[in-house]
Design a protein around this motif. Structure first.
Motif, PDB file in Angstrom:
ATOM      1  N   HIS A 255      55.680  -4.331  11.738  1.00 27.64           N
ATOM      2  CA  HIS A 255      54.586  -5.234  12.165  1.00 27.64           C
ATOM      3  C   HIS A 255      53.379  -4.634  11.408  1.00 27.64           C
ATOM      4  O   HIS A 255      52.309  -5.322  10.887  1.00 27.64           O
ATOM      5  N   GLU A 256      53.187  -3.367  11.700  1.00 34.35           N
ATOM      6  CA  GLU A 256      52.144  -2.520  11.192  1.00 34.35           C
ATOM      7  C   GLU A 256      52.010  -2.723   9.642  1.00 34.35           C
ATOM      8  O   GLU A 256      50.900  -3.128   9.057  1.00 34.35           O
ATOM      9  N   PHE A 257      53.221  -2.566   8.783  1.00 36.56           N
ATOM     10  CA  PHE A 257      53.220  -2.621   7.642  1.00 36.56           C
ATOM     11  C   PHE A 257      52.914  -4.139   7.082  1.00 36.56           C
ATOM     12  O   PHE A 257      52.155  -4.387   6.265  1.00 36.56           O
ATOM     13  N   TRP A 258      53.289  -5.058   7.996  1.00 38.52           N
ATOM     14  CA  TRP A 258      53.143  -6.467   7.509  1.00 38.52           C
ATOM     15  C   TRP A 258      51.712  -6.837   7.819  1.00 38.52           C
ATOM     16  O   TRP A 258      51.057  -7.282   7.054  1.00 38.52           O
ATOM     17  N   SER A 259      51.097  -5.973   8.614  1.00 43.38           N
ATOM     18  CA  SER A 259      49.747  -6.577   9.174  1.00 43.38           C
ATOM     19  C   SER A 259      48.788  -6.099   8.002  1.00 43.38           C
ATOM     20  O   SER A 259      47.749  -6.711   7.789  1.00 43.38           O
ATOM     21  N   ILE A 260      48.984  -5.176   7.207  1.00 45.93           N
ATOM     22  CA  ILE A 260      48.032  -4.446   6.246  1.00 45.93           C
ATOM     23  C   ILE A 260      48.101  -5.824   5.216  1.00 45.93           C
ATOM     24  O   ILE A 260      46.886  -6.236   4.724  1.00 45.93           O
ATOM     25  N   GLN A 261      49.270  -6.232   4.820  1.00 39.25           N
ATOM     26  CA  GLN A 261      49.323  -7.677   3.870  1.00 39.25           C
ATOM     27  C   GLN A 261      48.714  -8.598   4.295  1.00 39.25           C
ATOM     28  O   GLN A 261      48.295  -9.542   3.677  1.00 39.25           O
ATOM     29  N   ALA A 262      49.025  -8.907   5.683  1.00 40.23           N
ATOM     30  CA  ALA A 262      48.399 -10.255   6.368  1.00 40.23           C
ATOM     31  C   ALA A 262      46.976 -10.220   6.234  1.00 40.23           C
ATOM     32  O   ALA A 262      46.326 -11.110   6.111  1.00 40.23           O
ATOM     33  N   ARG A 263      46.146  -9.026   6.762  1.00 43.96           N
ATOM     34  CA  ARG A 263      44.817  -8.926   6.593  1.00 43.96           C
ATOM     35  C   ARG A 263      44.484  -8.898   4.971  1.00 43.96           C
ATOM     36  O   ARG A 263      43.521  -9.680   4.776  1.00 43.96           O
ATOM     37  N   ASN A 264      45.202  -8.569   3.931  1.00 42.63           N
ATOM     38  CA  ASN A 264      44.592  -8.955   2.669  1.00 42.63           C
ATOM     39  C   ASN A 264      45.130 -10.418   2.128  1.00 42.63           C
ATOM     40  O   ASN A 264      44.146 -10.888   1.338  1.00 42.63           O
ATOM     41  N   LEU A 265      45.918 -10.917   2.577  1.00 39.81           N
ATOM     42  CA  LEU A 265      46.051 -12.358   2.423  1.00 39.81           C
ATOM     43  C   LEU A 265      45.095 -13.256   3.032  1.00 39.81           C
ATOM     44  O   LEU A 265      44.352 -14.234   2.178  1.00 39.81           O
ATOM     45  N   ALA A 266      44.629 -12.853   4.206  1.00 35.49           N
ATOM     46  CA  ALA A 266      43.523 -13.665   5.009  1.00 35.49           C
ATOM     47  C   ALA A 266      42.268 -13.350   3.917  1.00 35.49           C
ATOM     48  O   ALA A 266      41.387 -14.541   4.013  1.00 35.49           O
ATOM     49  N   LYS A 267      42.084 -12.302   3.652  1.00 37.90           N
ATOM     50  CA  LYS A 267      40.719 -12.078   2.372  1.00 37.90           C
ATOM     51  C   LYS A 267      40.592 -12.899   1.270  1.00 37.90           C
ATOM     52  O   LYS A 267      40.023 -13.512   0.958  1.00 37.90           O
ATOM     53  N   LEU A 268      42.004 -12.927   0.697  1.00 39.19           N
ATOM     54  CA  LEU A 268      42.091 -13.796  -0.494  1.00 39.19           C
ATOM     55  C   LEU A 268      41.901 -15.332  -0.285  1.00 39.19           C
ATOM     56  O   LEU A 268      41.337 -15.873  -0.921  1.00 39.19           O
TER      57      LEU A 268
ATOM     58  N   ASP B 104      47.015   0.513  -8.446  1.00 36.41           N
ATOM     59  CA  ASP B 104      47.518  -0.099  -9.457  1.00 36.41           C
ATOM     60  C   ASP B 104      47.158  -1.534  -9.591  1.00 36.41           C
ATOM     61  O   ASP B 104      47.119  -2.244 -10.724  1.00 36.41           O
ATOM     62  N   ALA B 105      46.924  -2.243  -8.496  1.00 36.45           N
ATOM     63  CA  ALA B 105      46.613  -3.596  -8.342  1.00 36.45           C
ATOM     64  C   ALA B 105      45.197  -3.779  -9.268  1.00 36.45           C
ATOM     65  O   ALA B 105      45.130  -4.548  -9.984  1.00 36.45           O
ATOM     66  N   LYS B 106      44.122  -2.834  -8.906  1.00 37.88           N
ATOM     67  CA  LYS B 106      43.205  -2.834  -9.713  1.00 37.88           C
ATOM     68  C   LYS B 106      43.344  -2.519 -11.264  1.00 37.88           C
ATOM     69  O   LYS B 106      42.737  -3.288 -12.210  1.00 37.88           O
ATOM     70  N   GLY B 107      44.257  -1.818 -11.491  1.00 37.97           N
ATOM     71  CA  GLY B 107      44.584  -1.517 -12.942  1.00 37.97           C
ATOM     72  C   GLY B 107      44.954  -2.680 -13.561  1.00 37.97           C
ATOM     73  O   GLY B 107      44.621  -3.068 -14.733  1.00 37.97           O
ATOM     74  N   MET B 108      45.776  -3.276 -13.025  1.00 44.27           N
ATOM     75  CA  MET B 108      46.313  -4.440 -13.682  1.00 44.27           C
ATOM     76  C   MET B 108      45.413  -5.666 -13.807  1.00 44.27           C
ATOM     77  O   MET B 108      45.530  -6.138 -14.733  1.00 44.27           O
ATOM     78  N   LEU B 109      44.595  -5.848 -12.732  1.00 48.08           N
ATOM     79  CA  LEU B 109      43.540  -6.771 -12.764  1.00 48.08           C
ATOM     80  C   LEU B 109      42.429  -6.593 -13.839  1.00 48.08           C
ATOM     81  O   LEU B 109      42.185  -7.554 -14.588  1.00 48.08           O
ATOM     82  N   ARG B 110      42.156  -5.004 -14.120  1.00 47.39           N
ATOM     83  CA  ARG B 110      41.195  -4.803 -15.414  1.00 47.39           C
ATOM     84  C   ARG B 110      42.101  -5.124 -16.756  1.00 47.39           C
ATOM     85  O   ARG B 110      41.326  -5.550 -17.754  1.00 47.39           O
ATOM     86  N   ALA B 111      43.478  -5.022 -16.826  1.00 47.80           N
ATOM     87  CA  ALA B 111      44.035  -5.375 -17.926  1.00 47.80           C
ATOM     88  C   ALA B 111      44.293  -6.802 -18.075  1.00 47.80           C
ATOM     89  O   ALA B 111      44.862  -7.139 -19.183  1.00 47.80           O
ATOM     90  N   GLY B 112      43.965  -7.446 -17.227  1.00 45.37           N
ATOM     91  CA  GLY B 112      43.873  -8.851 -17.367  1.00 45.37           C
ATOM     92  C   GLY B 112      45.104  -9.821 -17.082  1.00 45.37           C
ATOM     93  O   GLY B 112      45.564 -10.668 -17.388  1.00 45.37           O
ATOM     94  N   VAL B 113      46.058  -9.204 -16.075  1.00 46.81           N
ATOM     95  CA  VAL B 113      47.032  -9.642 -15.453  1.00 46.81           C
ATOM     96  C   VAL B 113      46.634 -11.242 -14.900  1.00 46.81           C
ATOM     97  O   VAL B 113      45.671 -11.476 -14.417  1.00 46.81           O
ATOM     98  N   ASP B 114      47.643 -12.040 -15.056  1.00 46.07           N
ATOM     99  CA  ASP B 114      47.534 -13.343 -14.617  1.00 46.07           C
ATOM    100  C   ASP B 114      47.598 -13.921 -13.059  1.00 46.07           C
ATOM    101  O   ASP B 114      47.158 -14.733 -12.553  1.00 46.07           O
ATOM    102  N   ALA B 115      48.419 -13.024 -12.589  1.00 48.75           N
ATOM    103  CA  ALA B 115      49.357 -13.393 -11.283  1.00 48.75           C
ATOM    104  C   ALA B 115      49.810 -11.972 -10.501  1.00 48.75           C
ATOM    105  O   ALA B 115      50.242 -11.261 -11.370  1.00 48.75           O
ATOM    106  N   PHE B 116      49.704 -12.169  -9.344  1.00 49.74           N
ATOM    107  CA  PHE B 116      50.586 -11.036  -8.555  1.00 49.74           C
ATOM    108  C   PHE B 116      51.836 -11.585  -7.938  1.00 49.74           C
ATOM    109  O   PHE B 116      51.532 -12.709  -7.442  1.00 49.74           O
ATOM    110  N   ALA B 117      53.036 -11.063  -8.091  1.00 50.43           N
ATOM    111  CA  ALA B 117      54.268 -11.502  -7.186  1.00 50.43           C
ATOM    112  C   ALA B 117      54.199 -10.827  -5.913  1.00 50.43           C
ATOM    113  O   ALA B 117      55.170 -11.074  -5.206  1.00 50.43           O
ATOM    114  N   HIS B 118      53.285 -10.062  -5.508  1.00 48.14           N
ATOM    115  CA  HIS B 118      53.376  -9.291  -4.101  1.00 48.14           C
ATOM    116  C   HIS B 118      51.919  -8.984  -4.117  1.00 48.14           C
ATOM    117  O   HIS B 118      50.994  -8.797  -4.854  1.00 48.14           O
ATOM    118  N   ASP B 119      51.291  -8.926  -2.612  1.00 47.85           N
ATOM    119  CA  ASP B 119      49.996  -8.427  -2.424  1.00 47.85           C
ATOM    120  C   ASP B 119      49.977  -6.936  -2.188  1.00 47.85           C
ATOM    121  O   ASP B 119      51.135  -6.269  -2.410  1.00 47.85           O
TER     122      ASP B 119
END
Length: 412
Positions: free
Chosen positions: A297-310, A221-236
């Motif tokens: 912590h495992e769930f948090w770690s997914i988002q932590a890695r994604n934040l680090a990449k961004l 869904d994140a990719k779909g929203m980016l293709r549609a031109g969304v300006d911001a994410f409120a979550h990772d």
């Protein structure tokens, strides 16, 4: 959303601020100043404030204080801009919303944006008339989502592109600050908005000169929203690590912004900074939930890695906390550092970037001609980001907030 909640309806009945330096010149001397733009701190700095605005800031040797100015020693302190929370869901009643915003000022938050559940007139009235001694308020009005029976009816429930466009048109008429779109099946409970529906909403918003922000969960869904031109994410992205295709899509929009809104980290942390402002019984409940949890912590770690990449890719990051927890930006900032951002990067996210996202031109950094909105800290947050919690004083628009009014334990 973090579960650190405390928002009683009547913590106190009277609020005051110290009208400090409203009509005089005040010189703050001796502090380390972190300006909020990512530049090196100014050691032994002098800040000159006239009325509600900063007129000079720099090293003491380079600032000439006006004769007769009131002098305030901040030797040993660190000064940073006030914090901006770009993702909240605040109260709807005028008195309760006023309290929400005053309580945020206690924790050094000078602006907050409510994303998508504001149904009445009070939020728009308060946005139009900022309250002295309180955070400024911004609103997305009602957001858009697919029908979710049993959940809140505050957002528009849209089932066709025409309904999506009509909803955005109504929001544009109310001059919302941004358009919020939810794309989430709530763990398979509901059908979520499809690309033709959220695409119509985004397109209509852009036609009306409005930006869009989305609540997403999955990478797809994140990719779909980016293709549609969304300006911001409120979550990772929360279901898996982001891939190269996602990063390519993100980089196509140079103005893209993300507020990662980290979940519970699943690691016990020090919340003692809350003792002074929260009744003992409420603090005990919060602290009891503050524990190690490997699954969380495992769930948090997914988002932590994604934040680090961004962050490594230079994507603009802001602080947003979801819900209605006034002190949550301090917890979010700790989590962002734990995810790999530097304290300086997180301070910039919480100050300058947040102000820019809310299109505030007079706050976010400590510099001449900006509003005198700043925190005086007892310790350096570049040494440890949790030092943002060691607040000695808060200034909003040149006035010192009376933080004693919010303390339930005056000995702390």
């Amino acid at each position: 959303m973090k579960r650190l909640l405390y928002a009683p309806a009547a913590l106190l009945s009277v609020w005051t601020i110290s009208t400090f330096a409203q009509s005089t010149v005040t010189v703050f001397e001796g502090a380390r100043v972190i300006t909020g733009d990512g530049s090196a701190p100014i050691e032994n700095a002098t800040i000159v404030v006239e009325g509600a605005r900063i007129t000079q800031v720099g090293r003491a040797a380079n600032v000439k204080a006006p004769a007769g100015a009131t002098r305030v020693s901040l030797t040993g302190k660190t000064v940073i801009p006030t914090l901006i929370d770009t993702h909240t869901h605040l109260s709807q009643d005028r008195d309760a919303l006023t309290l929400d915003l005053r309580r945020r000022a206690y924790y050094g938050v000078s602006a907050a944006m409510s994303l998508g559940q504001d149904t009445g007139d009070a939020p728009f009235q308060i946005r139009a008339q900022p309250i002295a001694g309180a955070a400024r308020f911004f609103t997305a009005g009602r957001g858009l989502t697919a029908p979710e029976p049993g959940r809140t009816t505050a957002p528009y429930w849209v089932t066709s592109p025409a309904e999506a466009r009509k909803a955005v048109q109504e929001l544009a008429a109310k001059k919302v600050d941004i358009v919020k779109v939810w794309v989430d099946d709530r763990n398979g409970q509901y059908k979520k908005l499809t690309p033709d529906l959220y695409g119509a909403a985004i397109d209509e918003a852009h036609k009306k000169g409005l930006r869009t922000i989305t609540h997403i969960y999955t990478l797809e869904d994140a990719k779909g929203m980016l293709r549609a031109g969304v300006d911001a994410f409120a979550h990772d992205v929360r279901d898996k690590d982001v891939d190269d295709e996602f990063m390519t899509l993100v980089k196509k929009n140079p103005n893209f912004v993300i507020g990662p809104n980290m979940p519970e980290r699943g690691v016990r942390t020090d919340l003692s900074f809350l003792r002074a402002s929260i009744p003992a019984a409420e603090f005990a409940k919060i602290d009891a939930a503050n524990k190690d949890d490997a699954k969380a912590h495992e769930f948090w770690s997914i988002q932590a890695r994604n934040l680090a990449k961004l962050s490594a890719a230079g994507i603009k990051i802001v602080v947003g906390t979801d819900g209605n927890t006034p002190y949550a930006p301090h917890v979010e900032m700790e989590d962002m550092v734990a995810a790999g951002m530097t304290p300086m990067q997180v301070i910039v996210a919480a100050t300058r970037n947040g102000a820019q996202f809310l299109r505030l031109t007079d706050v976010g950094t400590i510099e001449a001609n900006k509003s005198a909105d700043f925190l005086v800290l007892d310790a350096n947050p570049l040494d440890n980001i949790t030092n943002t919690r060691k607040i000695a004083s808060v200034y909003l628009r040149g006035s010192q907030i009376d933080r004693n009014a919010f303390r339930v334990n005056s000995t702390q």
